[in-house]
Design a protein around this motif. Sequence first.
Motif, PDB file in Angstrom:
ATOM      1  N   PHE A 165       0.835  -1.202   0.000  1.00  0.00           N
ATOM      2  CA  PHE A 165       0.000   0.000   0.000  1.00  0.00           C
ATOM      3  C   PHE A 165       0.870   1.253   0.000  1.00  0.00           C
ATOM      4  O   PHE A 165       0.580   2.233  -0.706  1.00  0.00           O
ATOM      5  CB  PHE A 165      -0.909  -0.001   1.230  1.00  0.00           C
ATOM      6  N   LEU A 166       1.945   1.239   0.766  1.00  0.00           N
ATOM      7  CA  LEU A 166       2.853   2.390   0.790  1.00  0.00           C
ATOM      8  C   LEU A 166       3.585   2.535  -0.542  1.00  0.00           C
ATOM      9  O   LEU A 166       3.832   3.656  -0.999  1.00  0.00           O
ATOM     10  CB  LEU A 166       3.838   2.263   1.951  1.00  0.00           C
ATOM     11  N   VAL A 167       3.926   1.433  -1.185  1.00  0.00           N
ATOM     12  CA  VAL A 167       4.519   1.490  -2.526  1.00  0.00           C
ATOM     13  C   VAL A 167       3.533   2.130  -3.501  1.00  0.00           C
ATOM     14  O   VAL A 167       3.917   2.952  -4.350  1.00  0.00           O
ATOM     15  CB  VAL A 167       4.910   0.074  -3.003  1.00  0.00           C
ATOM     16  N   LEU A 168       2.265   1.769  -3.383  1.00  0.00           N
ATOM     17  CA  LEU A 168       1.234   2.291  -4.290  1.00  0.00           C
ATOM     18  C   LEU A 168       1.196   3.814  -4.301  1.00  0.00           C
ATOM     19  O   LEU A 168       0.892   4.423  -5.328  1.00  0.00           O
ATOM     20  CB  LEU A 168      -0.134   1.734  -3.883  1.00  0.00           C
TER      21      LEU A 168
ATOM     22  N   LEU B 144       8.400   5.750   0.632  1.00  0.00           N
ATOM     23  CA  LEU B 144       7.548   5.936   1.806  1.00  0.00           C
ATOM     24  C   LEU B 144       7.471   4.704   2.702  1.00  0.00           C
ATOM     25  O   LEU B 144       6.815   4.739   3.743  1.00  0.00           O
ATOM     26  CB  LEU B 144       6.133   6.328   1.364  1.00  0.00           C
ATOM     27  N   VAL B 145       8.134   3.615   2.290  1.00  0.00           N
ATOM     28  CA  VAL B 145       8.076   2.373   3.069  1.00  0.00           C
ATOM     29  C   VAL B 145       9.180   2.377   4.117  1.00  0.00           C
ATOM     30  O   VAL B 145      10.362   2.469   3.776  1.00  0.00           O
ATOM     31  CB  VAL B 145       8.233   1.138   2.159  1.00  0.00           C
ATOM     32  N   PRO B 146       8.851   2.270   5.410  1.00  0.00           N
ATOM     33  CA  PRO B 146       9.908   2.285   6.434  1.00  0.00           C
ATOM     34  C   PRO B 146      10.587   0.921   6.561  1.00  0.00           C
ATOM     35  O   PRO B 146       9.987  -0.120   6.309  1.00  0.00           O
ATOM     36  CB  PRO B 146       9.122   2.608   7.715  1.00  0.00           C
ATOM     37  N   GLN B 147      11.837   0.934   6.941  1.00  0.00           N
ATOM     38  CA  GLN B 147      12.531  -0.313   7.267  1.00  0.00           C
ATOM     39  C   GLN B 147      12.015  -0.850   8.605  1.00  0.00           C
ATOM     40  O   GLN B 147      11.523  -0.096   9.453  1.00  0.00           O
ATOM     41  CB  GLN B 147      14.036  -0.079   7.344  1.00  0.00           C
ATOM     42  N   GLN B 148      12.148  -2.161   8.776  1.00  0.00           N
ATOM     43  CA  GLN B 148      11.727  -2.813  10.009  1.00  0.00           C
ATOM     44  C   GLN B 148      12.902  -3.592  10.609  1.00  0.00           C
ATOM     45  O   GLN B 148      13.999  -3.648  10.034  1.00  0.00           O
ATOM     46  CB  GLN B 148      10.544  -3.749   9.734  1.00  0.00           C
ATOM     47  N   ASP B 149      12.656  -4.201  11.740  1.00  0.00           N
ATOM     48  CA  ASP B 149      13.613  -5.130  12.341  1.00  0.00           C
ATOM     49  C   ASP B 149      13.486  -6.455  11.588  1.00  0.00           C
ATOM     50  O   ASP B 149      12.501  -7.179  11.748  1.00  0.00           O
ATOM     51  CB  ASP B 149      13.263  -5.321  13.817  1.00  0.00           C
ATOM     52  N   PHE B 150      14.473  -6.769  10.771  1.00  0.00           N
ATOM     53  CA  PHE B 150      14.364  -7.954   9.922  1.00  0.00           C
ATOM     54  C   PHE B 150      14.937  -9.216  10.576  1.00  0.00           C
ATOM     55  O   PHE B 150      15.169 -10.224   9.900  1.00  0.00           O
ATOM     56  CB  PHE B 150      15.030  -7.693   8.574  1.00  0.00           C
ATOM     57  N   SER B 151      15.107  -9.176  11.890  1.00  0.00           N
ATOM     58  CA  SER B 151      15.468 -10.402  12.596  1.00  0.00           C
ATOM     59  C   SER B 151      14.248 -11.289  12.801  1.00  0.00           C
ATOM     60  O   SER B 151      14.365 -12.404  13.303  1.00  0.00           O
ATOM     61  CB  SER B 151      16.105 -10.065  13.951  1.00  0.00           C
ATOM     62  N   LYS B 152      13.078 -10.790  12.406  1.00  0.00           N
ATOM     63  CA  LYS B 152      11.828 -11.528  12.552  1.00  0.00           C
ATOM     64  C   LYS B 152      10.957 -11.311  11.317  1.00  0.00           C
ATOM     65  O   LYS B 152      11.108 -10.311  10.616  1.00  0.00           O
ATOM     66  CB  LYS B 152      11.062 -11.062  13.792  1.00  0.00           C
ATOM     67  N   PRO B 153      10.035 -12.231  11.044  1.00  0.00           N
ATOM     68  CA  PRO B 153       9.074 -12.008   9.959  1.00  0.00           C
ATOM     69  C   PRO B 153       7.999 -11.024  10.402  1.00  0.00           C
ATOM     70  O   PRO B 153       7.851 -10.731  11.592  1.00  0.00           O
ATOM     71  CB  PRO B 153       8.491 -13.404   9.711  1.00  0.00           C
ATOM     72  N   TRP B 154       7.221 -10.524   9.419  1.00  0.00           N
ATOM     73  CA  TRP B 154       6.205  -9.515   9.695  1.00  0.00           C
ATOM     74  C   TRP B 154       4.849  -9.927   9.116  1.00  0.00           C
ATOM     75  O   TRP B 154       4.783 -10.579   8.076  1.00  0.00           O
ATOM     76  CB  TRP B 154       6.619  -8.154   9.137  1.00  0.00           C
TER      77      TRP B 154
END
Length: 516
Positions: free
Chosen positions: A455-458, A473-483
């Motif tokens: 949605f943010l990419v859109l 507009l897409v923020p980075q996340q903590d990628f040590s875990k899935p979302w």
Amino acid sequence: MSNDFYSGIYNPDVLSCLANLSNDEVFTPPEVANSMLDMLPQELFSNPNTKFLDPACKSGVFLREIAKRLLTGLEPILPDLQQRIDHIFHHQLYGIAITELTSLLSRRGVYCSKYPNSVYSVSRFDDAEGNIRYKRIPHRWKNGKCVFCGAAQSQYDRDEMLETHAYELIHTTKPEDIFKMKFDVIISNPPYQLSDGGGNGASAKPIYQLFVQQAQKMNPRYLSMIIPSRWFAGGKGLDEFRDRMLNDDRIRVIHDYPEASDCFSGVQIKGGVCYFLWNRDEHGDCSIYSHKGDAVQGPIIRPLLEAGCGTFIRYNEAVSVIHKVMAKNEPSMETLVSTRLPFGLPNTFKGNKVKNSPSDLLVYVSGNDREVRGSAAYVARNVISRGTEMIGWHKVYIAKAGSGSDSFPHPILPKPFYGAPDTVCNESYLVIGPFKDKQECENVMSYIATRFFRFLVLQKKNSQNAAKGVYQLVPQQDFSKPWTDAELYAKYDLSDEEIAFIESMIKPMDLTGGEE
């Protein structure tokens, strides 16, 4: 009496039929023309001195619908019907047809005769053009391109019996000299593109922005045009136009149709269409309407450039979501995404189907095997001309072209897939990374698969192309875990209404299975 005048002649409405035709020069339905006219101050139609111009006449629908309003609005001033008709057609309505055929069609639609000097014309002129002119204009060729519109000489340097599509308004440096008069209102649905000769004749250059720019040079009080919405995001030939438009606070109203078929029945235009009202003498925020099917969201009165992100947020319902995301001030995914041609290999590069040397790299290309995402081939390491630092990364590949149909809900992006060290790709894909291992890449892919991410990419993606910038507009996340979406909706405190809108726009994505 004025409504009876036109309704008796147009039955059935041939312009409604023509509006269902589909090509690059889309005919405007009468109801859309009237919606655009509704944006104007209605007192213009009660003033015998108001002058209107359609600089890209196809069916004559704008001039015809303006005539209807003037016939009613001027009745108290000019009670005699024929006198009123003559005044309107001779002194208030002007058009420039885009081809000889559309000049005849427009005159038939406005004067009820393709020859306004005939006995069948509702208002007699001394010549066969009336105030709807058509002049065959030559392109001005330089190095195989037209210096005015960018059309390819190989495509449009034609015999005199064929249309050149050298539109008069955009093939002059002084558009104000065409009629040598000032116009209060310029309103139109201009042609959208012309072949620029690339891609074996399949590539096209947008030209609608040239009509807007030329019309603004004529300095009307009001300007309204219906054009593709791709300019929201810029792109091919549109970046300068986009910047100028988004920084122009005289754009007072925008009606946006993400699905063009909601505006033009049966017509598909990538990125949708919009129409706007530009008011020369008034500044301020813009009233923005978002159309989806028969529903209209708005107006929301807001700046075209959203504070803090330097872009136009297309969907009114998305503004509050963007604000909540931006409030956390997290780094952008855009910084992890490569530019096009990440390894210098063009789309046409398909690699070798067999490995010729132990040092050859696995290369992902499109089109070799539709059953797997990122069809595999091989390439010699010394062929890689750029991005060599990315060869050893754990990374994620994603196609740079969008996915799915033209209607919502939409996948927005194709499925990503894992890129192991010692793999590369051709221009069909972008690289996202680096990440520490395969598991972290899989966690990133789980994030991409969320509706929230896409949605943010859109919000930055108004065409099939999904280049690096759409991830801004897409923020980075903590990628040590899935979302999951549920976690992201909670993290950014999205309301039930915001979640419902996101899920109405974005299809679920299942990362198992083949390429979409």
